[in-house]
Design a protein around this motif. Structure first.
Motif, PDB file in Angstrom:
ATOM      1  N   MET A   1      24.744  24.163  79.117  1.00 51.07           N
ATOM      2  CA  MET A   1      23.381  24.272  78.589  1.00 51.07           C
ATOM      3  C   MET A   1      22.556  23.066  79.031  1.00 51.07           C
ATOM      4  O   MET A   1      23.092  21.972  79.243  1.00 51.07           O
ATOM      5  CB  MET A   1      23.396  24.294  77.047  1.00 51.07           C
ATOM      6  CG  MET A   1      24.174  25.428  76.421  1.00 51.07           C
ATOM      7  SD  MET A   1      23.608  27.080  76.859  1.00 51.07           S
ATOM      8  CE  MET A   1      21.954  27.093  76.211  1.00 51.07           C
ATOM      9  N   GLY A   2      21.242  23.264  79.094  1.00 52.20           N
ATOM     10  CA  GLY A   2      20.302  22.171  79.344  1.00 52.20           C
ATOM     11  C   GLY A   2      20.695  21.329  80.547  1.00 52.20           C
ATOM     12  O   GLY A   2      21.005  21.838  81.626  1.00 52.20           O
ATOM     13  N   GLY A   3      20.737  20.015  80.340  1.00 57.47           N
ATOM     14  CA  GLY A   3      21.053  19.076  81.424  1.00 57.47           C
ATOM     15  C   GLY A   3      22.384  19.374  82.084  1.00 57.47           C
ATOM     16  O   GLY A   3      22.585  19.074  83.264  1.00 57.47           O
ATOM     17  N   SER A   4      23.307  19.986  81.347  1.00 56.49           N
ATOM     18  CA  SER A   4      24.621  20.286  81.924  1.00 56.49           C
ATOM     19  C   SER A   4      24.670  21.647  82.606  1.00 56.49           C
ATOM     20  O   SER A   4      25.685  22.006  83.201  1.00 56.49           O
ATOM     21  CB  SER A   4      25.701  20.242  80.828  1.00 56.49           C
ATOM     22  OG  SER A   4      25.845  18.940  80.343  1.00 56.49           O
TER      23      SER A   4
ATOM     24  N   SER B   1      29.925  20.277  80.007  1.00 53.55           N
ATOM     25  CA  SER B   1      29.166  19.750  78.864  1.00 53.55           C
ATOM     26  C   SER B   1      29.306  18.240  78.891  1.00 53.55           C
ATOM     27  O   SER B   1      30.422  17.715  78.739  1.00 53.55           O
ATOM     28  CB  SER B   1      29.687  20.295  77.537  1.00 53.55           C
ATOM     29  OG  SER B   1      29.063  19.582  76.474  1.00 53.55           O
TER      30      SER B   1
ATOM     31  N   SER C   1      28.354  15.945  76.785  1.00 52.48           N
ATOM     32  CA  SER C   1      28.880  15.395  75.521  1.00 52.48           C
ATOM     33  C   SER C   1      30.236  15.996  75.175  1.00 52.48           C
ATOM     34  O   SER C   1      31.034  15.391  74.471  1.00 52.48           O
ATOM     35  CB  SER C   1      27.904  15.703  74.383  1.00 52.48           C
ATOM     36  OG  SER C   1      27.826  17.110  74.196  1.00 52.48           O
TER      37      SER C   1
ATOM     38  N   THR D   1      28.856  20.896  73.024  1.00 53.01           N
ATOM     39  CA  THR D   1      27.797  21.904  72.977  1.00 53.01           C
ATOM     40  C   THR D   1      28.369  23.267  72.595  1.00 53.01           C
ATOM     41  O   THR D   1      29.261  23.794  73.272  1.00 53.01           O
ATOM     42  CB  THR D   1      27.065  21.935  74.339  1.00 53.01           C
ATOM     43  OG1 THR D   1      26.522  20.631  74.517  1.00 53.01           O
ATOM     44  CG2 THR D   1      25.961  22.949  74.383  1.00 53.01           C
TER      45      THR D   1
ATOM     46  N   PRO E   1      22.514  13.494  79.604  1.00 52.78           N
ATOM     47  CA  PRO E   1      23.022  14.562  80.481  1.00 52.78           C
ATOM     48  C   PRO E   1      22.110  14.846  81.682  1.00 52.78           C
ATOM     49  O   PRO E   1      22.581  15.032  82.799  1.00 52.78           O
ATOM     50  CB  PRO E   1      23.095  15.780  79.556  1.00 52.78           C
ATOM     51  CG  PRO E   1      23.183  15.225  78.177  1.00 52.78           C
ATOM     52  CD  PRO E   1      22.493  13.899  78.185  1.00 52.78           C
TER      53      PRO E   1
ATOM     54  N   GLU F   1      11.467  16.954  79.097  1.00 55.72           N
ATOM     55  CA  GLU F   1      12.315  15.982  78.400  1.00 55.72           C
ATOM     56  C   GLU F   1      11.930  14.524  78.684  1.00 55.72           C
ATOM     57  O   GLU F   1      12.006  13.694  77.786  1.00 55.72           O
ATOM     58  CB  GLU F   1      13.785  16.204  78.764  1.00 55.72           C
ATOM     59  CG  GLU F   1      14.346  17.501  78.188  1.00 55.72           C
ATOM     60  CD  GLU F   1      15.836  17.643  78.402  1.00 55.72           C
ATOM     61  OE1 GLU F   1      16.239  18.512  79.193  1.00 55.72           O
ATOM     62  OE2 GLU F   1      16.607  16.880  77.804  1.00 55.72           O
TER      63      GLU F   1
ATOM     64  N   LYS G   1      19.933  19.937  66.854  1.00 63.42           N
ATOM     65  CA  LYS G   1      21.399  20.011  66.814  1.00 63.42           C
ATOM     66  C   LYS G   1      21.896  19.600  65.431  1.00 63.42           C
ATOM     67  O   LYS G   1      22.832  20.190  64.901  1.00 63.42           O
ATOM     68  CB  LYS G   1      22.009  19.107  67.899  1.00 63.42           C
ATOM     69  CG  LYS G   1      21.854  19.663  69.309  1.00 63.42           C
ATOM     70  CD  LYS G   1      22.541  18.806  70.355  1.00 63.42           C
ATOM     71  CE  LYS G   1      22.397  19.392  71.748  1.00 63.42           C
ATOM     72  NZ  LYS G   1      22.962  18.578  72.808  1.00 63.42           N
TER      73      LYS G   1
HETATM   74  O1  PA5 Z   1      19.072  16.939  78.198  1.00 61.72           O
HETATM   75  C1  PA5 Z   1      19.736  17.121  77.172  1.00 61.72           C
HETATM   76  O2  PA5 Z   1      20.127  16.198  76.437  1.00 61.72           O
HETATM   77  C2  PA5 Z   1      20.109  18.525  76.789  1.00 61.72           C
HETATM   78  O3  PA5 Z   1      19.478  19.453  77.609  1.00 61.72           O
HETATM   79  C3  PA5 Z   1      21.661  18.663  76.850  1.00 61.72           C
HETATM   80  O4  PA5 Z   1      22.102  18.587  78.172  1.00 61.72           O
HETATM   81  C4  PA5 Z   1      22.060  19.994  76.217  1.00 61.72           C
HETATM   82  O5  PA5 Z   1      21.658  20.007  74.878  1.00 61.72           O
HETATM   83  C5  PA5 Z   1      23.558  20.253  76.310  1.00 61.72           C
HETATM   84  O6  PA5 Z   1      24.301  19.135  75.902  1.00 61.72           O
HETATM   85  P1  PA5 Z   1      25.509  18.651  76.829  1.00 61.72           P
HETATM   86  O7  PA5 Z   1      24.899  18.334  78.146  1.00 61.72           O
HETATM   87  O8  PA5 Z   1      26.061  17.441  76.144  1.00 61.72           O
HETATM   88  O9  PA5 Z   1      26.467  19.789  76.881  1.00 61.72           O
END
Ligand code: PA5
Length: 341
Positions: A53-56, A97, A99, A102, A146, A226, A334
């Motif tokens: 998800m997201g950054g990952s 992920s 972290s 997620t 991330p 972001e 979260k």
């Molecule tokens: O940029 C961020 O912090 C988010 O988009 C996270 O990447 C996202 O919530 C997923 O978390 P993670 O990358 O720890 O799996």
């Protein structure tokens, strides 16, 4: 795993973005994991699915953009709780992920495990490290955001993916050198990032990419959200010529800036379509921006444009007086969700 260089300020997004090129070389997967990937390739693979998800999630989109022209099997990205039912035993699932905590990613991995799918994980810790240690795992450096870790994740995962697909490996060190050199000469071949930041300040950009620039456009939108804490969108060519183009009406469009992400090797139809769309948008009174990287390397073009737009996003954060590092709302969401579980 290489030690993070001492001059990197982990609490400062601008420092992390400056180190984008060298971060690509911070992590090399072990020969042991590469051999497992080679074995999977020889056994046969029906598809490669990234879950994250997201950054990952972005790294999977980049890998798909880089390898899909040469891969004999589909490469997809799932950003959700559920794995599609067509992802079955013959596939490989790479769970990413940063972290390791997620929920959507962990939920997909659980389903992959139930279906007996070959799993590889990439994380800096958390539940993913705890629960999936029996599978091949890339345990990467912790302590970054991330989204800032994109080059680290890409440098780590690309060799695995190329081995799974059965392709020659990209010489990462050479890419690091070329990216570093290109960033030094911004202003000669592409306008300085600050100039684009000024044009986008207090505006709403739509980053538009074709072919392998699509994930780059999506990444730029996320970095604006972001890092710069501002609204931004992304879209793609040729699709946007069939819908988005009709959306530019009325006063509401005054703040919208289409930003075309281009390169010198666009296929002819795509190139023509973008030229015509830019002309049309100018006639509508918009001020489209066209950013172009030069060269024929897919990976270099993608990463140069990404590094450039990451820099634009931190410039805008600084102009807006916001902290490019903080992600208070994501963290709050979260927190609230974990309480209601
Ligand atoms: O940029 C961020 O912090 C988010 O988009 C996270 O990447 C996202 O919530 C997923 O978390 P993670 O990358 O720890 O799996």
């Amino acid at each position: 795993m290489m030690k993070i260089p001492e001059n990197v300020d982990l609490k400062n997004m601008s420092s992390l973005v400056t180190h984008f090129p060298d971060m690509l070389g911070w992590f090399m997967p072990s020969e042991e994991i590469l051999n497992i990937c080679k074995m999977y390739h020889e056994e046969g693979i029906e598809g490669l699915c990234f879950v994250g998800m997201g950054g990952s999630s972005i790294v999977g989109q980049y890998i798909s953009g880089l390898l899909d022209k040469d891969s004999h099997f589909p490469i997809c990205v799932v950003r959700d709780y559920q794995l599609p039912s067509y992802i079955t035993k013959g596939w490989v699932v790479i769970g990413v992920s940063y972290s390791g905590n997620t929920v959507e990613t962990l939920s997909c991995l659980e389903q992959a495990e139930e279906r007996g799918i070959r799993i590889i994980t990439v994380t800096s810790g958390g539940k993913m490290q705890q629960d999936y240690h029996k599978y091949p795992m890339l345990l990467i450096h912790g302590g970054l955001q991330p989204r800032a870790a994109l080059p680290l994740l890409l440098g780590a995962i690309l060799p695995l993916s190329e081995t799974l697909v059965g392709m020659n490996r990209t010489p990462i060190n050479q890419i690091v050198e070329e990216l570093t050199a290109s960033a030094k000469t911004w202003g000669d071949w592409i306008q300085q990032p600050i100039n684009v930041a000024k044009k986008l300040f207090q505006k709403i950009p739509i980053f538009i990419g074709a072919e392998y620039m699509r994930p780059v456009a999506y990444r730029a939108k996320c970095q604006m959200n972001e890092n710069a804490k501002t609204m931004a969108f992304s879209s793609e060519i040729p699709e946007s010529a069939h819908n988005e183009v009709e959306g530019f009406h009325d006063k509401a469009i005054e703040n919208i800036v289409p930003v075309f992400l281009r390169h010198d090797n666009e296929i002819a139809q795509v190139s023509l379509k973008q030229d015509v769309m830019i002309g049309l948008y100018q006639d509508l009174g918009l001020n489209p921006i066209s950013l172009r990287v030069h060269g024929d390397s897919r990976i270099l073009n993608m990463l140069l444009m990404t590094h450039y737009l990451d820099t634009v996003s931190v410039e805008i954060a600084s102009m807006r007086g916001v902290d490019a590092m903080s992600i208070e709302r994501i963290a709050e969401l979260k927190k609230r969700l974990s309480k209601s579980r």
